[in-house]
Design a protein around this motif. Sequence first.
Motif, PDB file in Angstrom:
ATOM      1  N   THR A 224       0.817  -1.218   0.000  1.00 52.28           N
ATOM      2  CA  THR A 224       0.000   0.000   0.000  1.00 52.28           C
ATOM      3  C   THR A 224       0.853   1.272   0.000  1.00 52.28           C
ATOM      4  O   THR A 224       0.342   2.354  -0.255  1.00 52.28           O
ATOM      5  CB  THR A 224      -0.939   0.020   1.213  1.00 52.28           C
ATOM      6  OG1 THR A 224      -0.158  -0.076   2.413  1.00 52.28           O
ATOM      7  CG2 THR A 224      -1.927  -1.143   1.153  1.00 52.28           C
ATOM      8  N   ASP A 225       2.140   1.133   0.313  1.00 49.71           N
ATOM      9  CA  ASP A 225       3.051   2.278   0.313  1.00 49.71           C
ATOM     10  C   ASP A 225       3.436   2.594  -1.134  1.00 49.71           C
ATOM     11  O   ASP A 225       4.051   1.759  -1.806  1.00 49.71           O
ATOM     12  CB  ASP A 225       4.300   1.932   1.126  1.00 49.71           C
ATOM     13  CG  ASP A 225       5.286   3.093   1.210  1.00 49.71           C
ATOM     14  OD1 ASP A 225       5.093   4.103   0.521  1.00 49.71           O
ATOM     15  OD2 ASP A 225       6.281   2.957   1.958  1.00 49.71           O
ATOM     16  N   PRO A 226       3.077   3.780  -1.649  1.00 50.03           N
ATOM     17  CA  PRO A 226       3.406   4.079  -3.050  1.00 50.03           C
ATOM     18  C   PRO A 226       4.900   4.039  -3.347  1.00 50.03           C
ATOM     19  O   PRO A 226       5.298   3.758  -4.478  1.00 50.03           O
ATOM     20  CB  PRO A 226       2.835   5.496  -3.253  1.00 50.03           C
ATOM     21  CG  PRO A 226       2.692   6.063  -1.883  1.00 50.03           C
ATOM     22  CD  PRO A 226       2.393   4.901  -0.981  1.00 50.03           C
ATOM     23  N   LYS A 227       5.731   4.270  -2.337  1.00 53.51           N
ATOM     24  CA  LYS A 227       7.178   4.235  -2.552  1.00 53.51           C
ATOM     25  C   LYS A 227       7.676   2.812  -2.810  1.00 53.51           C
ATOM     26  O   LYS A 227       8.788   2.615  -3.283  1.00 53.51           O
ATOM     27  CB  LYS A 227       7.902   4.830  -1.341  1.00 53.51           C
ATOM     28  CG  LYS A 227       7.613   6.309  -1.112  1.00 53.51           C
ATOM     29  CD  LYS A 227       8.412   6.831   0.068  1.00 53.51           C
ATOM     30  CE  LYS A 227       8.141   8.319   0.298  1.00 53.51           C
ATOM     31  NZ  LYS A 227       6.738   8.587   0.677  1.00 53.51           N
ATOM     32  N   ARG A 228       6.838   1.818  -2.499  1.00 55.05           N
ATOM     33  CA  ARG A 228       7.227   0.409  -2.696  1.00 55.05           C
ATOM     34  C   ARG A 228       6.566  -0.189  -3.944  1.00 55.05           C
ATOM     35  O   ARG A 228       6.641  -1.407  -4.148  1.00 55.05           O
ATOM     36  CB  ARG A 228       6.830  -0.419  -1.469  1.00 55.05           C
ATOM     37  CG  ARG A 228       7.560  -0.076  -0.188  1.00 55.05           C
ATOM     38  CD  ARG A 228       7.142  -1.043   0.920  1.00 55.05           C
ATOM     39  NE  ARG A 228       7.393  -2.428   0.527  1.00 55.05           N
ATOM     40  CZ  ARG A 228       6.629  -3.454   0.924  1.00 55.05           C
ATOM     41  NH1 ARG A 228       5.569  -3.254   1.692  1.00 55.05           N
ATOM     42  NH2 ARG A 228       6.932  -4.682   0.538  1.00 55.05           N
ATOM     43  N   SER A 229       5.950   0.634  -4.764  1.00 52.20           N
ATOM     44  CA  SER A 229       5.200   0.099  -5.900  1.00 52.20           C
ATOM     45  C   SER A 229       6.079  -0.718  -6.840  1.00 52.20           C
ATOM     46  O   SER A 229       5.616  -1.682  -7.457  1.00 52.20           O
ATOM     47  CB  SER A 229       4.520   1.234  -6.674  1.00 52.20           C
ATOM     48  OG  SER A 229       5.489   2.127  -7.211  1.00 52.20           O
ATOM     49  N   GLY A 230       7.361  -0.355  -6.947  1.00 52.31           N
ATOM     50  CA  GLY A 230       8.260  -1.081  -7.833  1.00 52.31           C
ATOM     51  C   GLY A 230       8.570  -2.490  -7.373  1.00 52.31           C
ATOM     52  O   GLY A 230       9.102  -3.292  -8.143  1.00 52.31           O
ATOM     53  N   GLU A 231       8.219  -2.802  -6.131  1.00 57.39           N
ATOM     54  CA  GLU A 231       8.481  -4.139  -5.596  1.00 57.39           C
ATOM     55  C   GLU A 231       7.339  -5.108  -5.876  1.00 57.39           C
ATOM     56  O   GLU A 231       7.445  -6.300  -5.583  1.00 57.39           O
ATOM     57  CB  GLU A 231       8.675  -4.077  -4.070  1.00 57.39           C
ATOM     58  CG  GLU A 231       9.765  -3.136  -3.608  1.00 57.39           C
ATOM     59  CD  GLU A 231       9.747  -2.962  -2.095  1.00 57.39           C
ATOM     60  OE1 GLU A 231       9.206  -3.863  -1.404  1.00 57.39           O
ATOM     61  OE2 GLU A 231      10.253  -1.938  -1.613  1.00 57.39           O
ATOM     62  N   GLY A 232       6.232  -4.598  -6.420  1.00 59.03           N
ATOM     63  CA  GLY A 232       5.029  -5.410  -6.459  1.00 59.03           C
ATOM     64  C   GLY A 232       4.598  -5.887  -7.826  1.00 59.03           C
ATOM     65  O   GLY A 232       5.138  -5.499  -8.868  1.00 59.03           O
ATOM     66  N   LEU A 233       3.596  -6.746  -7.809  1.00 58.65           N
ATOM     67  CA  LEU A 233       2.896  -7.227  -8.992  1.00 58.65           C
ATOM     68  C   LEU A 233       1.461  -6.722  -8.944  1.00 58.65           C
ATOM     69  O   LEU A 233       0.812  -6.794  -7.897  1.00 58.65           O
ATOM     70  CB  LEU A 233       2.883  -8.761  -9.024  1.00 58.65           C
ATOM     71  CG  LEU A 233       4.203  -9.499  -9.185  1.00 58.65           C
ATOM     72  CD1 LEU A 233       4.000 -10.987  -8.887  1.00 58.65           C
ATOM     73  CD2 LEU A 233       4.753  -9.308 -10.594  1.00 58.65           C
ATOM     74  N   LEU A 234       0.968  -6.221 -10.059  1.00 61.20           N
ATOM     75  CA  LEU A 234      -0.442  -5.866 -10.134  1.00 61.20           C
ATOM     76  C   LEU A 234      -1.272  -7.147 -10.170  1.00 61.20           C
ATOM     77  O   LEU A 234      -0.887  -8.135 -10.806  1.00 61.20           O
ATOM     78  CB  LEU A 234      -0.721  -5.045 -11.398  1.00 61.20           C
ATOM     79  CG  LEU A 234      -0.291  -3.578 -11.389  1.00 61.20           C
ATOM     80  CD1 LEU A 234      -0.518  -2.972 -12.768  1.00 61.20           C
ATOM     81  CD2 LEU A 234      -1.031  -2.785 -10.333  1.00 61.20           C
ATOM     82  N   LEU A 235      -2.414  -7.106  -9.513  1.00 62.83           N
ATOM     83  CA  LEU A 235      -3.297  -8.268  -9.516  1.00 62.83           C
ATOM     84  C   LEU A 235      -4.258  -8.202 -10.698  1.00 62.83           C
ATOM     85  O   LEU A 235      -4.733  -7.124 -11.059  1.00 62.83           O
ATOM     86  CB  LEU A 235      -4.095  -8.320  -8.210  1.00 62.83           C
ATOM     87  CG  LEU A 235      -3.271  -8.647  -6.961  1.00 62.83           C
ATOM     88  CD1 LEU A 235      -4.130  -8.486  -5.711  1.00 62.83           C
ATOM     89  CD2 LEU A 235      -2.715 -10.063  -7.050  1.00 62.83           C
ATOM     90  N   PRO A 236      -4.564  -9.337 -11.308  1.00 60.75           N
ATOM     91  CA  PRO A 236      -5.499  -9.351 -12.445  1.00 60.75           C
ATOM     92  C   PRO A 236      -6.941  -9.235 -11.978  1.00 60.75           C
ATOM     93  O   PRO A 236      -7.269  -9.569 -10.839  1.00 60.75           O
ATOM     94  CB  PRO A 236      -5.241 -10.727 -13.082  1.00 60.75           C
ATOM     95  CG  PRO A 236      -4.799 -11.585 -11.938  1.00 60.75           C
ATOM     96  CD  PRO A 236      -4.017 -10.684 -11.022  1.00 60.75           C
ATOM     97  N   ILE A 237      -7.805  -8.759 -12.859  1.00 61.68           N
ATOM     98  CA  ILE A 237      -9.233  -8.777 -12.571  1.00 61.68           C
ATOM     99  C   ILE A 237      -9.703 -10.231 -12.581  1.00 61.68           C
ATOM    100  O   ILE A 237      -9.268 -11.026 -13.406  1.00 61.68           O
ATOM    101  CB  ILE A 237     -10.036  -7.955 -13.615  1.00 61.68           C
ATOM    102  CG1 ILE A 237      -9.763  -8.456 -15.038  1.00 61.68           C
ATOM    103  CG2 ILE A 237      -9.736  -6.478 -13.505  1.00 61.68           C
ATOM    104  CD1 ILE A 237     -10.635  -7.824 -16.106  1.00 61.68           C
ATOM    105  N   GLY A 238     -10.560 -10.565 -11.649  1.00 62.28           N
ATOM    106  CA  GLY A 238     -11.163 -11.896 -11.679  1.00 62.28           C
ATOM    107  C   GLY A 238     -10.208 -13.055 -11.517  1.00 62.28           C
ATOM    108  O   GLY A 238     -10.464 -14.141 -12.042  1.00 62.28           O
TER     109      GLY A 238
END
Length: 364
Positions: A224-238
Amino acid sequence: MNAAVKPEPGAAASLPSAALEGLIADAMRACDLPPEDARGVARLMVEADLTGADGHGIFRLPQYVRRLKGGGVNPTPRIEVERAAPGVALVDGDNGMGHLVMSVAVEHAVALAREIGVAWVGVRRSNHAGPAALYVDMLARRGMVGIYSVVASSNHMAIWGGTSSLLGTNPLAIAIPAGEDAPPVLLDIATTVVSYGTVKKHVLNDIPLPEGWLVSKQDGSAITDPKRSGEGLLLPIGGHKGSGLALMLGLLAGTLNGAAFGSEVVDFNADSSTETNTGHFLLALDVARFMRPEAFAALLAQQLNGLRADAPLPGTEGVRIPGDRRAALRETRARDGVPIAPPLRRQLDELATSLAIPPLDDRL
Protein backbone atom coordinates in the motif's frame (compact mmCIF):
# COMPACT_ATOMS: atom_id res chain seq x y z
CA MET A 1 -12.91 29.30 -20.66
CA ASN A 2 -10.20 31.96 -20.74
CA ALA A 3 -8.51 31.53 -17.40
CA ALA A 4 -7.64 28.85 -14.91
CA VAL A 5 -9.95 28.22 -11.99
CA LYS A 6 -8.19 29.41 -8.82
CA PRO A 7 -7.68 26.30 -6.67
CA GLU A 8 -7.51 25.85 -2.93
CA PRO A 9 -3.93 25.65 -1.61
CA GLY A 10 -2.48 22.27 -2.54
CA ALA A 11 -5.48 21.37 -4.69
CA ALA A 12 -5.55 20.62 -8.39
CA ALA A 13 -6.06 23.61 -10.67
CA SER A 14 -8.51 23.22 -13.56
CA LEU A 15 -6.82 24.43 -16.71
CA PRO A 16 -8.36 25.06 -20.13
CA SER A 17 -7.81 22.24 -22.60
CA ALA A 18 -6.48 24.69 -25.21
CA ALA A 19 -3.57 25.57 -22.91
CA LEU A 20 -2.71 21.91 -22.38
CA GLU A 21 -2.97 21.18 -26.08
CA GLY A 22 -0.69 24.10 -26.91
CA LEU A 23 1.95 22.97 -24.42
CA ILE A 24 1.92 19.40 -25.73
CA ALA A 25 2.10 20.49 -29.37
CA ASP A 26 5.04 22.80 -28.66
CA ALA A 27 6.80 20.04 -26.72
CA MET A 28 6.33 17.63 -29.61
CA ARG A 29 7.67 20.23 -32.05
CA ALA A 30 10.69 20.71 -29.76
CA CYS A 31 11.23 16.95 -30.15
CA ASP A 32 11.25 17.32 -33.96
CA LEU A 33 7.74 16.12 -34.81
CA PRO A 34 6.30 17.85 -37.90
CA PRO A 35 3.68 20.50 -37.00
CA GLU A 36 0.65 18.48 -38.12
CA ASP A 37 1.83 15.38 -36.26
CA ALA A 38 2.56 17.43 -33.13
CA ARG A 39 -0.98 18.84 -33.20
CA GLY A 40 -2.43 15.35 -33.76
CA VAL A 41 -0.61 13.91 -30.75
CA ALA A 42 -1.62 16.91 -28.62
CA ARG A 43 -5.28 16.61 -29.57
CA LEU A 44 -5.46 12.93 -28.64
CA MET A 45 -3.52 13.37 -25.40
CA VAL A 46 -5.86 16.14 -24.27
CA GLU A 47 -8.87 14.07 -25.34
CA ALA A 48 -7.63 11.46 -22.86
CA ASP A 49 -7.64 14.09 -20.10
CA LEU A 50 -11.04 15.48 -21.09
CA THR A 51 -12.59 12.02 -20.86
CA GLY A 52 -11.08 11.16 -17.48
CA ALA A 53 -8.11 8.99 -18.50
CA ASP A 54 -5.79 11.16 -16.42
CA GLY A 55 -3.00 8.60 -16.32
CA HIS A 56 -2.75 8.62 -20.12
CA GLY A 57 -2.98 12.30 -21.07
CA ILE A 58 -0.64 15.19 -20.33
CA PHE A 59 0.59 13.19 -17.33
CA ARG A 60 2.62 11.16 -19.85
CA LEU A 61 4.23 14.16 -21.57
CA PRO A 62 7.54 14.18 -19.64
CA GLN A 63 7.92 10.46 -20.33
CA TYR A 64 7.16 10.84 -24.05
CA VAL A 65 9.69 13.67 -24.30
CA ARG A 66 12.37 11.59 -22.56
CA ARG A 67 11.89 8.78 -25.06
CA LEU A 68 11.84 11.09 -28.06
CA LYS A 69 14.98 12.89 -26.86
CA GLY A 70 16.60 9.57 -25.93
CA GLY A 71 16.11 8.10 -29.39
CA GLY A 72 13.57 5.50 -28.28
CA VAL A 73 10.85 6.93 -30.55
CA ASN A 74 11.12 8.04 -34.17
CA PRO A 75 9.74 11.62 -34.51
CA THR A 76 9.35 11.37 -38.29
CA PRO A 77 8.14 7.84 -39.04
CA ARG A 78 7.19 6.46 -42.40
CA ILE A 79 4.04 4.53 -41.46
CA GLU A 80 3.28 1.77 -43.95
CA VAL A 81 0.11 -0.28 -44.41
CA GLU A 82 -0.08 -3.67 -46.10
CA ARG A 83 -3.49 -5.03 -47.03
CA ALA A 84 -2.96 -8.72 -46.44
CA ALA A 85 -6.49 -9.84 -47.42
CA PRO A 86 -9.86 -8.20 -48.26
CA GLY A 87 -10.60 -7.48 -44.59
CA VAL A 88 -7.13 -7.62 -43.05
CA ALA A 89 -4.34 -5.05 -42.90
CA LEU A 90 -1.02 -4.83 -41.09
CA VAL A 91 0.41 -1.45 -40.09
CA ASP A 92 4.15 -0.95 -39.57
CA GLY A 93 4.52 2.16 -37.42
CA ASP A 94 8.27 2.67 -38.05
CA ASN A 95 8.63 3.28 -34.28
CA GLY A 96 6.54 6.46 -34.42
CA MET A 97 4.39 7.97 -31.68
CA GLY A 98 1.62 5.50 -30.95
CA HIS A 99 -1.11 8.13 -31.31
CA LEU A 100 -0.09 8.74 -34.92
CA VAL A 101 0.30 5.06 -35.75
CA MET A 102 -3.11 4.19 -34.32
CA SER A 103 -4.79 7.09 -36.12
CA VAL A 104 -3.59 5.56 -39.38
CA ALA A 105 -4.83 2.14 -38.25
CA VAL A 106 -8.29 3.56 -37.50
CA GLU A 107 -8.61 5.16 -40.93
CA HIS A 108 -7.71 1.92 -42.67
CA ALA A 109 -10.03 -0.12 -40.45
CA VAL A 110 -12.93 2.17 -41.36
CA ALA A 111 -12.14 2.02 -45.07
CA LEU A 112 -11.95 -1.77 -45.10
CA ALA A 113 -15.12 -2.19 -43.05
CA ARG A 114 -17.00 0.23 -45.30
CA GLU A 115 -15.94 -1.91 -48.25
CA ILE A 116 -16.64 -5.42 -46.99
CA GLY A 117 -18.39 -5.00 -43.64
CA VAL A 118 -15.63 -6.02 -41.23
CA ALA A 119 -11.92 -5.31 -40.79
CA TRP A 120 -9.10 -6.58 -38.61
CA VAL A 121 -6.04 -4.31 -38.49
CA GLY A 122 -2.88 -5.43 -36.73
CA VAL A 123 -0.09 -3.02 -35.75
CA ARG A 124 3.59 -3.52 -35.02
CA ARG A 125 6.55 -1.21 -34.34
CA SER A 126 4.32 1.29 -32.56
CA ASN A 127 4.54 2.90 -29.11
CA HIS A 128 2.32 3.78 -26.17
CA ALA A 129 -0.81 5.40 -27.61
CA GLY A 130 -2.77 6.58 -24.58
CA PRO A 131 -6.07 5.07 -23.47
CA ALA A 132 -7.69 2.30 -25.50
CA ALA A 133 -10.98 4.19 -25.47
CA LEU A 134 -9.65 6.80 -27.90
CA TYR A 135 -9.54 4.43 -30.83
CA VAL A 136 -12.78 2.53 -30.39
CA ASP A 137 -14.50 5.88 -29.87
CA MET A 138 -13.17 6.99 -33.26
CA LEU A 139 -14.63 3.88 -34.84
CA ALA A 140 -18.00 4.19 -33.11
CA ARG A 141 -18.40 7.78 -34.25
CA ARG A 142 -17.96 6.51 -37.80
CA GLY A 143 -20.78 3.99 -37.39
CA MET A 144 -18.56 1.04 -36.48
CA VAL A 145 -18.52 -1.36 -33.58
CA GLY A 146 -14.90 -1.17 -32.43
CA ILE A 147 -12.78 -3.64 -30.48
CA TYR A 148 -9.18 -2.84 -29.51
CA SER A 149 -6.29 -4.14 -27.47
CA VAL A 150 -2.56 -3.54 -27.13
CA VAL A 151 0.43 -5.10 -25.44
CA ALA A 152 1.04 -2.73 -22.54
CA SER A 153 4.30 -0.80 -22.64
CA SER A 154 5.67 -2.43 -19.50
CA ASN A 155 5.00 -5.66 -17.64
CA HIS A 156 3.54 -5.41 -14.14
CA MET A 157 1.63 -8.67 -13.78
CA ALA A 158 2.66 -12.31 -13.51
CA ILE A 159 1.02 -15.17 -15.31
CA TRP A 160 -1.43 -16.73 -12.85
CA GLY A 161 0.54 -18.50 -10.13
CA GLY A 162 3.88 -17.02 -11.20
CA THR A 163 6.21 -14.43 -9.66
CA SER A 164 7.85 -12.80 -12.71
CA SER A 165 6.48 -9.71 -14.45
CA LEU A 166 5.72 -11.24 -17.84
CA LEU A 167 2.29 -9.77 -18.58
CA GLY A 168 1.10 -6.21 -18.95
CA THR A 169 -2.17 -4.51 -18.07
CA ASN A 170 -3.19 -5.32 -21.68
CA PRO A 171 -6.52 -3.48 -21.98
CA LEU A 172 -9.72 -4.39 -23.76
CA ALA A 173 -11.90 -1.65 -25.22
CA ILE A 174 -15.25 -2.11 -26.98
CA ALA A 175 -17.45 0.65 -28.36
CA ILE A 176 -20.93 0.43 -29.87
CA PRO A 177 -22.29 3.42 -31.79
CA ALA A 178 -25.47 4.91 -30.32
CA GLY A 179 -26.38 7.37 -33.07
CA GLU A 180 -25.36 10.91 -33.91
CA ASP A 181 -26.91 12.47 -30.81
CA ALA A 182 -25.60 10.10 -28.15
CA PRO A 183 -22.15 9.01 -27.01
CA PRO A 184 -21.23 5.41 -27.77
CA VAL A 185 -21.61 2.63 -25.28
CA LEU A 186 -17.94 2.26 -24.45
CA LEU A 187 -16.09 -0.16 -22.20
CA ASP A 188 -12.37 0.36 -21.57
CA ILE A 189 -10.82 -1.89 -18.94
CA ALA A 190 -7.36 -2.98 -17.95
CA THR A 191 -6.94 -6.68 -17.35
CA THR A 192 -5.44 -5.77 -13.97
CA VAL A 193 -7.46 -4.46 -11.04
CA VAL A 194 -6.08 -1.00 -11.80
CA SER A 195 -3.98 0.43 -14.62
CA TYR A 196 -0.32 1.17 -13.91
CA GLY A 197 -0.89 4.77 -14.96
CA THR A 198 -3.18 5.12 -11.95
CA VAL A 199 -0.48 3.63 -9.72
CA LYS A 200 1.99 6.18 -11.11
CA LYS A 201 -0.42 9.00 -10.28
CA HIS A 202 -0.55 7.77 -6.67
CA VAL A 203 3.25 7.62 -6.59
CA LEU A 204 3.61 11.15 -7.98
CA ASN A 205 1.13 12.55 -5.46
CA ASP A 206 2.31 10.30 -2.57
CA ILE A 207 -1.16 8.81 -2.07
CA PRO A 208 -1.45 5.39 -0.37
CA LEU A 209 -2.40 2.50 -2.64
CA PRO A 210 -5.65 0.69 -1.82
CA GLU A 211 -5.20 -2.87 -0.62
CA GLY A 212 -5.84 -5.32 -3.44
CA TRP A 213 -3.96 -3.46 -6.18
CA LEU A 214 -0.39 -4.70 -5.68
CA VAL A 215 1.20 -7.64 -3.90
CA SER A 216 4.82 -8.34 -3.05
CA LYS A 217 6.76 -10.57 -5.44
CA GLN A 218 8.54 -12.01 -2.42
CA ASP A 219 5.71 -13.15 -0.16
CA GLY A 220 2.41 -12.15 -1.78
CA SER A 221 1.55 -9.61 0.93
CA ALA A 222 -0.33 -6.43 0.05
CA ILE A 223 1.65 -3.31 -0.89
CA THR A 224 0.00 0.00 0.00
CA ASP A 225 3.05 2.28 0.31
CA PRO A 226 3.41 4.08 -3.05
CA LYS A 227 7.18 4.23 -2.55
CA ARG A 228 7.23 0.41 -2.70
CA SER A 229 5.20 0.10 -5.90
CA GLY A 230 8.26 -1.08 -7.83
CA GLU A 231 8.48 -4.14 -5.60
CA GLY A 232 5.03 -5.41 -6.46
CA LEU A 233 2.90 -7.23 -8.99
CA LEU A 234 -0.44 -5.87 -10.13
CA LEU A 235 -3.30 -8.27 -9.52
CA PRO A 236 -5.50 -9.35 -12.44
CA ILE A 237 -9.23 -8.78 -12.57
CA GLY A 238 -11.16 -11.90 -11.68
CA GLY A 239 -8.16 -13.93 -10.58
CA HIS A 240 -7.02 -16.46 -13.17
CA LYS A 241 -9.63 -15.18 -15.65
CA GLY A 242 -8.00 -11.75 -15.88
CA SER A 243 -4.57 -13.28 -16.23
CA GLY A 244 -5.82 -15.53 -19.03
CA LEU A 245 -7.50 -12.62 -20.79
CA ALA A 246 -4.30 -10.54 -20.63
CA LEU A 247 -2.39 -13.47 -22.10
CA MET A 248 -4.79 -13.99 -25.01
CA LEU A 249 -5.00 -10.28 -25.86
CA GLY A 250 -1.22 -10.01 -25.70
CA LEU A 251 -0.75 -12.89 -28.11
CA LEU A 252 -3.20 -11.33 -30.58
CA ALA A 253 -1.80 -7.80 -30.33
CA GLY A 254 1.84 -8.81 -30.00
CA THR A 255 2.84 -12.23 -31.28
CA LEU A 256 0.38 -12.32 -34.19
CA ASN A 257 1.72 -9.00 -35.47
CA GLY A 258 5.40 -9.81 -35.01
CA ALA A 259 5.45 -7.37 -32.10
CA ALA A 260 6.84 -7.71 -28.56
CA PHE A 261 5.17 -9.89 -25.93
CA GLY A 262 6.16 -11.36 -22.55
CA SER A 263 9.88 -11.15 -21.83
CA GLU A 264 10.38 -9.23 -25.10
CA VAL A 265 8.48 -6.18 -23.81
CA VAL A 266 10.67 -3.12 -23.20
CA ASP A 267 9.73 -1.15 -20.06
CA PHE A 268 9.26 2.32 -21.48
CA ASN A 269 9.18 3.74 -17.94
CA ALA A 270 12.82 2.83 -17.40
CA ASP A 271 14.27 2.75 -20.94
CA SER A 272 14.41 5.88 -23.10
CA SER A 273 16.51 4.59 -25.98
CA THR A 274 15.26 1.13 -27.04
CA GLU A 275 12.53 0.59 -29.62
CA THR A 276 9.54 -1.05 -27.90
CA ASN A 277 7.94 -2.68 -30.97
CA THR A 278 4.53 -2.23 -29.39
CA GLY A 279 1.72 -4.23 -30.99
CA HIS A 280 -1.99 -3.39 -31.19
CA PHE A 281 -5.07 -4.70 -32.97
CA LEU A 282 -8.36 -3.14 -34.03
CA LEU A 283 -11.55 -4.78 -35.18
CA ALA A 284 -14.16 -2.67 -36.97
CA LEU A 285 -17.67 -3.91 -37.76
CA ASP A 286 -20.02 -1.84 -39.91
CA VAL A 287 -23.41 -1.57 -38.21
CA ALA A 288 -25.03 -0.68 -41.53
CA ARG A 289 -24.46 -4.26 -42.69
CA PHE A 290 -27.02 -5.40 -40.11
CA MET A 291 -29.63 -2.62 -40.17
CA ARG A 292 -29.99 1.09 -40.78
CA PRO A 293 -27.84 2.91 -38.20
CA GLU A 294 -30.83 5.04 -37.17
CA ALA A 295 -32.90 1.93 -36.45
CA PHE A 296 -30.07 0.38 -34.46
CA ALA A 297 -29.63 3.58 -32.44
CA ALA A 298 -33.33 3.58 -31.57
CA LEU A 299 -33.24 -0.06 -30.45
CA LEU A 300 -30.09 0.56 -28.45
CA ALA A 301 -31.63 3.60 -26.73
CA GLN A 302 -34.67 1.53 -25.79
CA GLN A 303 -32.49 -1.18 -24.27
CA LEU A 304 -30.28 1.27 -22.38
CA ASN A 305 -33.23 3.27 -21.04
CA GLY A 306 -34.67 0.04 -19.66
CA LEU A 307 -31.40 -0.74 -17.91
CA ARG A 308 -31.03 2.78 -16.50
CA ALA A 309 -34.57 2.58 -15.05
CA ASP A 310 -33.62 -0.33 -12.80
CA ALA A 311 -33.86 0.32 -9.05
CA PRO A 312 -30.42 1.20 -7.67
CA LEU A 313 -28.72 -1.29 -5.42
CA PRO A 314 -28.36 0.15 -1.89
CA GLY A 315 -24.83 1.32 -1.22
CA THR A 316 -24.09 2.06 -4.87
CA GLU A 317 -24.40 5.16 -7.02
CA GLY A 318 -27.01 3.44 -9.14
CA VAL A 319 -26.97 2.00 -12.63
CA ARG A 320 -23.94 2.95 -14.69
CA ILE A 321 -23.72 2.12 -18.37
CA PRO A 322 -20.19 1.83 -19.82
CA GLY A 323 -19.28 5.20 -21.31
CA ASP A 324 -21.72 7.31 -19.25
CA ARG A 325 -19.10 8.65 -16.86
CA ARG A 326 -16.67 9.26 -19.71
CA ALA A 327 -19.23 11.35 -21.60
CA ALA A 328 -20.23 13.31 -18.50
CA LEU A 329 -16.62 14.07 -17.62
CA ARG A 330 -15.90 15.28 -21.12
CA GLU A 331 -18.76 17.74 -20.99
CA THR A 332 -17.71 19.04 -17.57
CA ARG A 333 -14.01 19.32 -18.34
CA ALA A 334 -14.54 20.93 -21.74
CA ARG A 335 -16.48 23.62 -19.90
CA ASP A 336 -14.57 23.94 -16.62
CA GLY A 337 -11.07 22.76 -17.48
CA VAL A 338 -8.87 19.75 -16.79
CA PRO A 339 -7.66 19.29 -13.17
CA ILE A 340 -3.87 19.31 -12.91
CA ALA A 341 -2.39 18.37 -9.53
CA PRO A 342 0.48 20.53 -8.18
CA PRO A 343 3.21 17.83 -8.54
CA LEU A 344 2.31 17.35 -12.21
CA ARG A 345 2.14 21.11 -12.73
CA ARG A 346 5.69 21.42 -11.39
CA GLN A 347 6.88 18.65 -13.73
CA LEU A 348 5.28 20.38 -16.70
CA ASP A 349 6.81 23.74 -15.78
CA GLU A 350 10.25 22.13 -15.50
CA LEU A 351 9.72 20.42 -18.84
CA ALA A 352 8.73 23.68 -20.52
CA THR A 353 11.88 25.35 -19.19
CA SER A 354 14.09 22.50 -20.42
CA LEU A 355 12.53 22.69 -23.90
CA ALA A 356 12.54 26.50 -24.02
CA ILE A 357 8.79 26.70 -24.68
CA PRO A 358 6.19 28.86 -22.88
CA PRO A 359 4.95 27.31 -19.59
CA LEU A 360 1.30 26.81 -18.80
CA ASP A 361 1.02 30.13 -16.94
CA ASP A 362 1.82 31.97 -20.18
CA ARG A 363 -0.96 30.10 -22.01
CA LEU A 364 -3.84 30.97 -19.66
